[in-house]
Design a protein around this motif. Structure first.
Motif, PDB file in Angstrom:
ATOM      1  N   ASP A   9       0.514  24.557  19.671  1.00  0.00           N
ATOM      2  CA  ASP A   9       1.361  23.427  20.024  1.00  0.00           C
ATOM      3  C   ASP A   9       2.807  23.592  19.555  1.00  0.00           C
ATOM      4  N   GLU A  10       3.155  24.751  19.000  1.00  0.00           N
ATOM      5  CA  GLU A  10       4.511  24.979  18.529  1.00  0.00           C
ATOM      6  C   GLU A  10       5.301  25.792  19.547  1.00  0.00           C
ATOM      7  N   PRO A  11       6.596  25.519  19.655  1.00  0.00           N
ATOM      8  CA  PRO A  11       7.436  26.317  20.561  1.00  0.00           C
ATOM      9  C   PRO A  11       7.395  27.791  20.176  1.00  0.00           C
ATOM     10  N   ARG A  12       7.433  28.657  21.177  1.00  0.00           N
ATOM     11  CA  ARG A  12       7.301  30.085  20.944  1.00  0.00           C
ATOM     12  C   ARG A  12       8.530  30.867  21.392  1.00  0.00           C
ATOM     13  N   ALA A  13       9.536  30.229  21.882  1.00  0.00           N
ATOM     14  CA  ALA A  13      10.659  30.954  22.462  1.00  0.00           C
ATOM     15  C   ALA A  13      11.982  30.522  21.841  1.00  0.00           C
ATOM     16  N   ILE A  14      12.948  31.431  21.910  1.00  0.00           N
ATOM     17  CA  ILE A  14      14.329  31.140  21.535  1.00  0.00           C
ATOM     18  C   ILE A  14      15.185  31.394  22.763  1.00  0.00           C
ATOM     19  N   ASP A  15      15.962  30.395  23.162  1.00  0.00           N
ATOM     20  CA  ASP A  15      16.893  30.548  24.278  1.00  0.00           C
ATOM     21  C   ASP A  15      18.116  31.274  23.744  1.00  0.00           C
ATOM     22  N   THR A  16      18.463  32.382  24.360  1.00  0.00           N
ATOM     23  CA  THR A  16      19.550  33.204  23.828  1.00  0.00           C
ATOM     24  C   THR A  16      20.908  32.945  24.461  1.00  0.00           C
ATOM     25  N   HIS A  17      20.981  31.952  25.328  1.00  0.00           N
ATOM     26  CA  HIS A  17      22.264  31.724  25.999  1.00  0.00           C
ATOM     27  C   HIS A  17      22.308  30.297  26.539  1.00  0.00           C
ATOM     28  N   ALA A  18      22.688  29.361  25.702  1.00  0.00           N
ATOM     29  CA  ALA A  18      22.715  27.960  26.125  1.00  0.00           C
ATOM     30  C   ALA A  18      24.139  27.473  26.279  1.00  0.00           C
ATOM     31  N   HIS A  19      24.428  26.954  27.467  1.00  0.00           N
ATOM     32  CA  HIS A  19      25.695  26.268  27.662  1.00  0.00           C
ATOM     33  C   HIS A  19      25.540  24.849  27.140  1.00  0.00           C
ATOM     34  N   GLN A  20      26.531  24.399  26.438  1.00  0.00           N
ATOM     35  CA  GLN A  20      26.480  23.044  25.900  1.00  0.00           C
ATOM     36  C   GLN A  20      26.475  22.037  27.051  1.00  0.00           C
ATOM     37  N   PRO A  21      25.726  20.957  26.918  1.00  0.00           N
ATOM     38  CA  PRO A  21      25.631  19.984  28.004  1.00  0.00           C
ATOM     39  C   PRO A  21      26.750  18.942  27.983  1.00  0.00           C
ATOM     40  N   THR A  22      27.789  19.202  27.208  1.00  0.00           N
ATOM     41  CA  THR A  22      28.819  18.190  26.983  1.00  0.00           C
ATOM     42  C   THR A  22      29.986  18.309  27.957  1.00  0.00           C
ATOM     43  N   LYS A  23      30.745  17.242  28.074  1.00  0.00           N
ATOM     44  CA  LYS A  23      31.963  17.225  28.888  1.00  0.00           C
ATOM     45  C   LYS A  23      32.941  18.289  28.409  1.00  0.00           C
ATOM     46  N   GLU A  24      33.045  18.451  27.081  1.00  0.00           N
ATOM     47  CA  GLU A  24      33.993  19.421  26.518  1.00  0.00           C
ATOM     48  C   GLU A  24      33.699  20.835  27.012  1.00  0.00           C
ATOM     49  N   PHE A  25      32.425  21.153  27.147  1.00  0.00           N
ATOM     50  CA  PHE A  25      32.061  22.500  27.592  1.00  0.00           C
ATOM     51  C   PHE A  25      32.056  22.594  29.116  1.00  0.00           C
ATOM     52  N   LEU A  26      31.301  21.730  29.773  1.00  0.00           N
ATOM     53  CA  LEU A  26      31.111  21.844  31.219  1.00  0.00           C
ATOM     54  C   LEU A  26      32.365  21.537  32.024  1.00  0.00           C
ATOM     55  N   GLU A  27      33.080  20.497  31.652  1.00  0.00           N
ATOM     56  CA  GLU A  27      34.219  20.066  32.455  1.00  0.00           C
ATOM     57  C   GLU A  27      35.543  20.591  31.925  1.00  0.00           C
ATOM     58  N   ASP A  28      35.812  20.382  30.629  1.00  0.00           N
ATOM     59  CA  ASP A  28      37.116  20.761  30.091  1.00  0.00           C
ATOM     60  C   ASP A  28      37.276  22.282  30.008  1.00  0.00           C
ATOM     61  N   PHE A  41      24.796  27.659  42.867  1.00  0.00           N
ATOM     62  CA  PHE A  41      23.364  27.620  42.582  1.00  0.00           C
ATOM     63  C   PHE A  41      22.721  26.286  42.955  1.00  0.00           C
ATOM     64  N   GLY A  42      23.474  25.414  43.617  1.00  0.00           N
ATOM     65  CA  GLY A  42      22.926  24.140  44.061  1.00  0.00           C
ATOM     66  C   GLY A  42      22.554  23.221  42.913  1.00  0.00           C
ATOM     67  N   ALA A  43      23.287  23.298  41.829  1.00  0.00           N
ATOM     68  CA  ALA A  43      22.987  22.495  40.642  1.00  0.00           C
ATOM     69  C   ALA A  43      24.026  21.400  40.458  1.00  0.00           C
ATOM     70  N   GLU A  44      23.627  20.375  39.748  1.00  0.00           N
ATOM     71  CA  GLU A  44      24.541  19.303  39.364  1.00  0.00           C
ATOM     72  C   GLU A  44      25.114  19.632  37.991  1.00  0.00           C
ATOM     73  N   MET A  45      26.327  19.201  37.747  1.00  0.00           N
ATOM     74  CA  MET A  45      26.925  19.376  36.431  1.00  0.00           C
ATOM     75  C   MET A  45      26.841  18.067  35.663  1.00  0.00           C
ATOM     76  N   ASP A  46      25.640  17.659  35.359  1.00  0.00           N
ATOM     77  CA  ASP A  46      25.441  16.434  34.613  1.00  0.00           C
ATOM     78  C   ASP A  46      25.596  16.717  33.124  1.00  0.00           C
ATOM     79  N   THR A  47      26.365  15.871  32.461  1.00  0.00           N
ATOM     80  CA  THR A  47      26.501  16.018  31.024  1.00  0.00           C
ATOM     81  C   THR A  47      25.341  15.304  30.337  1.00  0.00           C
ATOM     82  N   ALA A  48      25.073  15.708  29.107  1.00  0.00           N
ATOM     83  CA  ALA A  48      23.971  15.124  28.341  1.00  0.00           C
ATOM     84  C   ALA A  48      24.293  15.206  26.864  1.00  0.00           C
ATOM     85  N   THR A  49      23.482  14.553  26.068  1.00  0.00           N
ATOM     86  CA  THR A  49      23.630  14.617  24.616  1.00  0.00           C
ATOM     87  C   THR A  49      22.868  15.832  24.098  1.00  0.00           C
TER      88      THR A  49
END
Length: 146
Positions: A9-28, A41-49
């Motif tokens: 039941d424990e996570p087994r993976a490490i994501d090695t390349h995460a873009h921050q979901p914030t306005k500062e990263f995605l938009e600015d 890629f047909g994706a939305e650029m929704d920001t998140a916490t």
């Protein structure tokens, strides 16, 4: 001896390349380049916490993630996501994020900033993206950075 196998039941993976979901990263910092990539890629650029990001990753079985800084200011004109900010987020969520800095190889202070990322901020690595940052990593002018 350290048991490297996680319980079922424990996570087994490490994501090695995460873009921050914030306005500062995605938009600015990402600007038009990130908008173009999302459209491609047909994706939305929704920001998140960060909390929402962590919940989503945990639901997918990912236990940790490398959080990237971003500085392509010279080539794009967009503001960077500061390395200090990456270190602050890492410190706020130390059980999830591993912080990677970013230095703009075209800036005069890139070597000093890289050293500061490791020695003062305790970041664990770096994010470079030669196309967005507009540099050739094999060019001898960047040897001082490597």
């Amino acid at each position: 001896m350290i048991d490297i196998l996680a319980a079922e039941d424990e996570p087994r993976a490490i994501d090695t390349h995460a873009h921050q979901p914030t306005k500062e990263f995605l938009e600015d910092a990402g600007g038009q380049m990130m908008q173009d990539a999302a459209a491609k890629f047909g994706a939305e650029m929704d920001t998140a916490t960060y909390e929402a990001m962590i919940d989503e990753y945990h639901a997918a079985g990912i236990g940790r993630s490398i959080l990237l800084g971003w500085d392509a200011e010279t080539n794009t004109g967009n503001p960077p996501v500061p390395n200090d900010y990456v270190a602050e987020v890492r410190d706020e969520y130390p059980d999830f994020f591993i912080g990677f800095g970013s230095v703009d190889p075209l800036k005069d202070d890139c070597v000093a900033e890289a050293i500061r990322c490791i020695e003062e901020l305790g970041l664990s690595g770096f994010k470079f993206q030669q196309i967005a940052q507009g540099f050739d990593p094999s060019d001898p002018q960047h040897r001082h950075l490597w």
